[in-house]
Design an enzyme around this catalytic site. Structure first.
Site, PDB file in Angstrom:
ATOM      1  CG  ASN A 144      -2.845  -7.072   5.155  1.00 49.11           C
ATOM      2  OD1 ASN A 144      -2.246  -6.219   4.497  1.00 49.11           O
ATOM      3  ND2 ASN A 144      -2.211  -8.096   5.699  1.00 49.11           N
ATOM      4  CE  LYS A 145      -1.703  -9.652  -1.021  1.00 51.20           C
ATOM      5  NZ  LYS A 145      -2.408  -9.377  -2.317  1.00 51.20           N
ATOM      6  CG  ASP A 150      -3.477  -3.607   1.134  1.00 50.78           C
ATOM      7  OD1 ASP A 150      -3.210  -4.634   1.782  1.00 50.78           O
ATOM      8  OD2 ASP A 150      -2.760  -3.171   0.219  1.00 50.78           O
ATOM      9  CB  ALA A 187      -0.979  -0.030   1.169  1.00 52.38           C
ATOM     10  CD  GLN A 230       2.094 -10.861  -2.470  1.00 56.51           C
ATOM     11  OE1 GLN A 230       1.839 -12.040  -2.273  1.00 56.51           O
ATOM     12  NE2 GLN A 230       1.216 -10.043  -3.020  1.00 56.51           N
ATOM     13  NE  ARG A 245      -2.746  -4.250  -6.874  1.00 57.39           N
ATOM     14  CZ  ARG A 245      -2.092  -4.916  -5.912  1.00 57.39           C
ATOM     15  NH1 ARG A 245      -0.902  -4.500  -5.516  1.00 57.39           N
ATOM     16  NH2 ARG A 245      -2.631  -5.978  -5.350  1.00 57.39           N
TER      17      ARG A 245
HETATM   18  O1  MRU Z   1      -1.073  -7.244  -3.365  1.00 53.00           O
HETATM   19  P1  MRU Z   1      -0.019  -6.545  -2.561  1.00 53.00           P
HETATM   20  O2  MRU Z   1       1.297  -7.256  -2.572  1.00 53.00           O
HETATM   21  O3  MRU Z   1       0.104  -5.084  -2.954  1.00 53.00           O
HETATM   22  O4  MRU Z   1      -0.571  -6.602  -1.081  1.00 53.00           O
HETATM   23  C1  MRU Z   1       0.206  -6.046  -0.049  1.00 53.00           C
HETATM   24  C2  MRU Z   1      -0.373  -6.228   1.300  1.00 53.00           C
HETATM   25  O5  MRU Z   1      -1.431  -6.781   1.476  1.00 53.00           O
HETATM   26  C3  MRU Z   1       0.379  -5.601   2.437  1.00 53.00           C
HETATM   27  O6  MRU Z   1       0.223  -6.334   3.603  1.00 53.00           O
HETATM   28  C4  MRU Z   1      -0.158  -4.166   2.667  1.00 53.00           C
HETATM   29  O7  MRU Z   1      -0.166  -3.447   1.474  1.00 53.00           O
HETATM   30  C5  MRU Z   1       0.631  -3.434   3.672  1.00 53.00           C
HETATM   31  S1  MRU Z   1       2.239  -3.035   3.081  1.00 53.00           S
HETATM   32  C6  MRU Z   1       3.050  -2.106   4.233  1.00 53.00           C
END
Ligand code: MRU
Length: 349
Positions: free
Chosen positions: A243-244, A233, A47, A192, A85
């Site tokens: 979040n993810k 996010d 994010a 990730q 996104r």
């Molecule tokens: O799809 P992504 O890799 O952009 O998702 C990222 C996440 O879900 C992170 O946990 C979130 O953005 C926090 S990053 C400090």
């Protein structure tokens, strides 16, 4: 420290996160469309990092703007970047912040407008690093000494302008002398955790163990995990956290096993215009991320696929939300509003 993104004379330079850890290569985005494409295809992700990229994308877009109609150029650039996104609110926060600067200098010579936008984009980046260090300082005391800290996805230097949010808390706890071991969930389907968190932590010799996502319950019930720390996010006014994908599962398992569940995020991740997590838009990603692993098909042709990139954790499972301005606890509707105070952008609309 890993440099996720930087402004250069050639354009916006990003470490290519699709290729890590096999290759450490950099992508140069020479115009705003390339920045938008880099966000969409996850050359850069996380994010806060997406927010910095969007701010730099606006600055880059206005360098190419037709001097006869900069207003239309600004609208086109921000519209393109906003369409990349949908879930991470930091993207829209950064665009709003750039719009605020544009409003202030609009009508002045274009060279000055461009200079101010470039300066602001660089400031968004610099402030993000300072913000993460403050999140780390505020979160470090919550981390139990001598235990495992479990994390999901990558909320580290790679997901931000540097230092990280969840991994910032872990870094700060280690800097404070705590003996911590990190368990990183691999984070299917984009990996990730396996590719980015493991790479980032091992570079600093932080003891790290990789587990698959479906092992989390086993370890959370073992008594060895002192806490879970994840990023976010988007956080709604009532403290629900997007979040993810897989974060919700971890939160419920943490609750069941009496393990504190912490969310580390900057104030720019709050979206107090949304009453609850039900209103957070969830990005759906291509089916190939699920049916294929590194280009190799692992599922039969014709199978139906769902691929939501994020889930929403209800606030009742969140022990605390760590921000740069302090630690919020339930009732979040009050604590988050208090911390947000002079929030930029969406709050004002
Ligand atoms: O799809 P992504 O890799 O952009 O998702 C990222 C996440 O879900 C992170 O946990 C979130 O953005 C926090 S990053 C400090």
């Amino acid at each position: 420290m890993i440099e996720t993104i930087r402004w250069s004379d050639e354009g916006v330079v990003m470490i290519d996160q699709r290729k890590l850890p096999r290759e450490e290569t950099y992508v140069v985005c020479r115009n705003y469309r390339e920045v938008a494409e880099a966000i969409r295809t996850m050359v850069i992700r996380g994010a806060p990092a997406i927010g910095v990229a969007a701010a730099m994308g606006v600055a880059l877009g206005m360098l190419e703007a037709d001097s006869r109609d900069p207003d239309s150029a600004f609208e086109e650039v921000t519209r393109t970047l906003a369409a990349t996104r949908p879930t991470a609110v930091n993207l829209f926060w950064a665009l709003e912040r750039m719009r605020e600067v544009y409003r202030q200098v609009r009508g002045q010579p274009l060279e000055l407008v461009r200079k101010r936008l470039v300066e602001e984009a660089e400031r968004v980046k610099q402030e993000d690093i300072e913000t993460n260090r403050a999140i780390g300082r505020n979160g470090a005391p919550l981390v139990p000494d001598g235990k495992i800290v479990l994390t999901h996805c990558n909320a580290g230097a790679l997901a931000t302008a540097g230092y990280g949010t969840a991994l910032g808390v872990i870094r700060a706890a280690i800097e404070a002398g705590k003996r911590i071991e990190v368990f990183a969930c691999e984070t299917r389907p984009f990996l990730q955790g396996a590719r980015l968190t493991a790479w980032e932590l091992l570079r600093e010799s932080i003891p790290t163990t990789l587990i698959t996502d479906n092992m989390a319950g086993h370890f959370l019930s073992s008594g060895r995990v002192g806490c879970v720390v994840v990023g976010a996010d988007r956080i709604a006014a009532n403290g629900d956290v997007a979040n993810k994908i897989g974060t919700y599962t971890l939160a419920v398992l943490s609750h069941e096993n009496g393990v504190p569940f912490y969310v580390a995020a900057p104030i720019s991740t709050l979206d107090l215009s949304l009453a609850s997590g039900d209103e957070i838009p969830i990005e759906q990603r291509p089916a190939e991320e699920v049916t294929h692993v590194f280009g190799v098909r692992v599922a039969p042709e014709g199978v139906r696929v769902e691929n939501p990139a994020f889930d929403v954790t209800p606030h009742r499972y969140v022990t605390a939300i760590v921000t740069e301005r302090g630690v919020a606890r339930a009732p979040y509707a009050e604590s988050l509003r208090r911390l947000a105070g002079g929030l930029y952008g969406r709050e004002k609309q």
